[in-house]
Every structure is written in C-alpha cells, then in structure tokens.
Write an enzyme that holds these catalytic residues in place. Sequence first.
Site, PDB file in Angstrom:
ATOM      1  CE1 TYR A   1      -0.219  10.207   4.507  1.00 22.11           C
ATOM      2  CE2 TYR A   1       1.979   9.907   3.627  1.00 22.11           C
ATOM      3  CZ  TYR A   1       0.772   9.387   4.018  1.00 22.11           C
ATOM      4  OH  TYR A   1       0.544   8.039   3.903  1.00 22.11           O
TER       5      TYR A   1
ATOM      6  CD  GLU B   1      -2.566  -1.288   2.630  1.00 19.88           C
ATOM      7  OE1 GLU B   1      -3.649  -1.888   2.647  1.00 19.88           O
ATOM      8  OE2 GLU B   1      -2.046  -0.793   3.652  1.00 19.88           O
TER       9      GLU B   1
ATOM     10  CE1 TYR C   1       3.805  13.091  11.725  1.00 19.33           C
ATOM     11  CE2 TYR C   1       3.904  14.178   9.588  1.00 19.33           C
ATOM     12  CZ  TYR C   1       3.207  13.451  10.523  1.00 19.33           C
ATOM     13  OH  TYR C   1       1.934  13.061  10.258  1.00 19.33           O
TER      14      TYR C   1
ATOM     15  CB  CYS D   1      -0.489  34.023  14.612  1.00 20.97           C
ATOM     16  SG  CYS D   1      -1.087  35.310  13.544  1.00 20.97           S
ATOM     17  CD  GLU D   2       1.550  27.473  16.266  1.00 24.84           C
ATOM     18  OE1 GLU D   2       0.405  27.938  16.344  1.00 24.84           O
ATOM     19  OE2 GLU D   2       1.813  26.301  16.490  1.00 24.84           O
TER      20      GLU D   2
ATOM     21  NE  ARG E   1       5.130  14.422   5.969  1.00 25.18           N
ATOM     22  CZ  ARG E   1       6.412  14.196   5.987  1.00 25.18           C
ATOM     23  NH1 ARG E   1       7.230  15.063   5.423  1.00 25.18           N
ATOM     24  NH2 ARG E   1       6.915  13.120   6.562  1.00 25.18           N
TER      25      ARG E   1
HETATM   26  N1  LLP Z   1      -1.210   1.507   4.656  1.00 23.51           N
HETATM   27  C1  LLP Z   1      -1.582   1.822   5.903  1.00 23.51           C
HETATM   28  C2  LLP Z   1      -2.385   0.879   6.676  1.00 23.51           C
HETATM   29  C3  LLP Z   1      -1.204   3.043   6.471  1.00 23.51           C
HETATM   30  O1  LLP Z   1      -1.567   3.339   7.712  1.00 23.51           O
HETATM   31  C4  LLP Z   1      -0.430   3.943   5.709  1.00 23.51           C
HETATM   32  C5  LLP Z   1      -0.024   5.230   6.255  1.00 23.51           C
HETATM   33  C6  LLP Z   1      -0.070   3.591   4.399  1.00 23.51           C
HETATM   34  C7  LLP Z   1      -0.477   2.355   3.906  1.00 23.51           C
HETATM   35  C8  LLP Z   1       0.726   4.494   3.506  1.00 23.51           C
HETATM   36  O2  LLP Z   1       1.955   4.816   4.000  1.00 23.51           O
HETATM   37  P1  LLP Z   1       3.015   5.574   3.069  1.00 23.51           P
HETATM   38  O3  LLP Z   1       3.425   4.616   1.989  1.00 23.51           O
HETATM   39  O4  LLP Z   1       2.330   6.753   2.471  1.00 23.51           O
HETATM   40  O5  LLP Z   1       4.093   5.938   3.987  1.00 23.51           O
HETATM   41  N2  LLP Z   1       1.175  11.826   7.916  1.00 23.51           N
HETATM   42  C9  LLP Z   1       2.415  11.086   7.994  1.00 23.51           C
HETATM   43  C10 LLP Z   1       2.270   9.703   7.443  1.00 23.51           C
HETATM   44  C11 LLP Z   1       1.173   8.922   8.090  1.00 23.51           C
HETATM   45  C12 LLP Z   1       1.010   7.598   7.453  1.00 23.51           C
HETATM   46  C13 LLP Z   1      -0.179   6.889   7.994  1.00 23.51           C
HETATM   47  N3  LLP Z   1      -0.395   5.632   7.395  1.00 23.51           N
HETATM   48  C14 LLP Z   1       3.500  11.845   7.249  1.00 23.51           C
HETATM   49  O6  LLP Z   1       3.221  12.923   6.758  1.00 23.51           O
HETATM   50  O7  LLP Z   1       4.633  11.399   7.184  1.00 23.51           O
END
Ligand code: LLP
Length: 463
Positions: A421, A320, A364, A391-392, A360
């Site tokens: 994201y 995924e 993070y 404002c931060e 981000r």
């Molecule tokens: N599958 C599941 C069950 C997930 O929870 C996620 C991401 C993905 C696939 C996809 O992950 P990717 O390949 O995009 O890393 N907001 C955070 C990332 C949160 C990811 C949550 N789940 C960021 O900006 O780094």
Amino acid sequence: MSRSAHPAGPRHADVLPEGHYTAPPTDLNVLDEKVWARTVGRNDEGVVTVGGLEVTRLAEEFGTPAYFLDEADFRARCRAWADAFGKDADVFYAGKAFLSRAVVRWLKEEGLNLDVCSGGELTTALDAGMPAERIAFHGNNKSQEEIDRAVEAGVGRIVVDSFQEIVRVAHTAQRLGTRQRVQIRVTVGVEAHTHEFIATAHEDQKFGIPLAGGQAAEAVRRALRLDGIELIGIHSHIGSQIFDTSGFEVAAHRVVRLLAEIRDEHGIELPEIDLGGGLGIAYTSDDDPREPHDIAKALNEIVTRECEAARLRTPRISVEPGRAIVGPTAFTLYEVGTIKPLEGLRTYVSVDGGMSDNIRTALYDAEYSVALVSRTSTAGPMLARVVGKHCESGDIVVKDAFLPADLAPGDLIAVPATGAYCRSMASNYNHALRPPVVAVKDGEARVIVRRETEEDLLRLDVG
Ligand code: LLP
C-alpha cells in the site's frame, strides 16, 4: 497501543515533548529484524545491504526515493503461507497491496493464487501469465466491461458484492454461454481495526451484503435461482492490520451459521469459504505479528469446530493476505535534504519523497520506523519527524522516530515495511514522479517498475 510519553532519552530528555513514541533504542545502528526484510543487514563498513547490495550503491544506480524489494523474502513468505495452509486450502495474494508483472510471475512460481479488484489488476495478472482459474475477481462496483473480461477470461471466481452484481454476472455468463463460479461477499458484523476489533456499527459500509436482516440469505436464494452462476461459497473480509484472530473467530462462526441455514433451506452444502486478508505486520518494534502457521492453525481449528457444531462438512478455506506477504519485504530509500531543529519540539528531517510515495501516515495516522542506512553513527538520539517535499504540512512519512543527532544532508535513510500500500497508493501530487520498485536478489538488482519521468507526466497531459 501503549506508548510511553516522555521517554528518558539520554541527550534530549529535558526537551522531549509529549508524543507517540517509545524510548529511543539503546543503539540506533541496530536494525530490528522484525521490521526489515530478511536479507537486510549492515556490512563491516556500517552500510546497510539488501540481497548483498549496499544501499549507497543502489542509490547511485537507481536514485532516490526508491522502493527496494527483497525478492527472496517475498518468495519465502509466499511459501510460508502456502505451506501453512497446505493442499486443502488456497492462498490468494491480494494484488492491491502491490502488483506488477514480476510479482505475478513469483506468485505463479510459488504456487499462490491472486485476488484482483479492478480491470487494471486483472490485465496485469493475465499479461504476466497467471492462469485465469487461479484469479479471484473482487470489487464493490465492477463495471459491466470488467465483468465481461473476467468471465471471458475464465477467472476462477468472482466475488459478488451486491444484488445487482449477482444478476449482472449471471446474465454475462449466460450471454457468453458459460457458468461463472461465484462467492458472495457478506458483512458479518465484525469490524477489525488496527490492534483491536470492535463489533459495532460495522454494517454501515459499502462492502458486502449484510447477514443482518436476512439480506445475505436472500442473495443466496437469488444466486441459486440463476443458471449463469455456480455458487461455490461465502466470502468475508473483516479489515486490515489485524493481530489477533478473535475477529476471524466471530466471522467464521457467522459464515458457518449461514452455511448451515443454506443447507437447511436449500439442501446443499456450499463447498468453500474465504476469510479474506487483513493480517498485520510489524511497522515498528512494538508490533508483534503472528506467523502464517499460527494463523492457519487458528483459522482451521475455528472453522472445523464451527462446522462440527453445525454438522456440516468442513468447507475448503481460502485466505487473501496482501500486506502480510509483501509489506515486510520492501523499504523506501530516501536522501536527507534539509534538517530543521525546532527547540523544545523535534527536528524536521526533509526527504526527497513524501506523501506521494507513502500516503499511509497522512491517511491512517500509520506508524513507521526509520534508520540511517548509509553509515553508522555514535551520536545520541534526536527526536525526528521525517517529512516529504510536498506543499502540505500533513506530508509526514514518519511521525516520531529517533535518528542520530549528527544526521546530515546527503545521508541516506530508509523506512522499512513499505512493500504494501505504498507504491500501489502512490500519487503524482505536485507532479511528483512515482519512484521505481527495484527487486534485489542474490547480489543482483533489477527494476521491476520503473521510475516515472516528466515525459510520462506530459504524455497524459494532452490539452
Ligand atoms: N481481501 C479483500 C477482500 C480486501 O479488501 C483486502 C484489503 C485484502 C484481502 C487484503 O488485505 P491485507 O491482507 O493486505 O490487509 N490501504 C490500506 C489497506 C486497505 C485494504 C483493503 N482491502 C492500508 O494501507 O492499510
């Protein structure tokens, strides 16, 4: 990640503070292709182009801040993932990274499946014509209404995340006179972090059902007892922005061990495993992501080896990726507003967006790169911090980066690798208007998500 402090910058070496940055590149005009979308380049006038269109023209037509998404790159990445995994595996694009109707159509055309994790994402997917059987529905707290809609629509799989949900999905399917294909999400005891993975207190989180203590095995027992459910496999997602496959190796090993236990206890071999997403991309020149082919080869080998050892038929694998597909395909274009040099520290460069279009960095401590894109410059490097207009004081887009010292208000700068994201986590903080996403391809640009307007804000404000 190793970063040098006190890089020997040619002009400011005497005033550079301790920091988290590498030495300035020898030529700030050069765009590192690792972090930019594929069709991005500079034309003879020094203006950066994407899909053959100059950013100066794009800024005039669509305004700033705005996300520009290279459609050809997006499609190429989809194809690369689909080809890498081949016909014996399935690639589900993780819609949470960025989802819109256009994206759904591209995925459909390129043969990918789609992972959604909310009613809103499901609606977008179905509305844009993604066949329900190619959709996986995720979430640790799906509402009854979301479960109803997913089962009614006939989604290809629901990834269940708790004991309660196993029962809810089973009852819903029975009520609707159907059987729902289900995977159980397990927590394998591996937690992956940026650039490393650690195997520590990982069960201490909200997702999945722990393998530890036999909970996952008990979830399987319950699922197998319920008529409304067809248990097709086990799901594991270990984290995000991962560069190395060793975390997946441990995960695959533990998932396969569970499959073997299920075979021993119930006499059945579950036909599928999903290893989730999480593969990293290059945000800066220091990042070295792996190619989909490499990843597919590594994961296939791991699973095949583990299954042989456990004397199991190799299950169908799915993955995924979200970030790895959409992340590198877009950049955010900003106009420089104010510039404040702080002697002995750094120069604060304020842009017309900020934490509302890219949370981000604040959330993070993420690292990004940045470049002057409306022109070239022969000026030396200046250590800059690109900040927004909110404002931060934590409203930082790029924490430490070198920009040409002659940067001026009105210049356009762009932050690459913002496809994942950023728009999907954008907010209206300070009543900011969320920027548009503009798809660019073969000399044509079209808005796929329009800019928010003040009318949009007022429409929600019904008091
Ligand atoms: N599958 C599941 C069950 C997930 O929870 C996620 C991401 C993905 C696939 C996809 O992950 P990717 O390949 O995009 O890393 N907001 C955070 C990332 C949160 C990811 C949550 N789940 C960021 O900006 O780094």
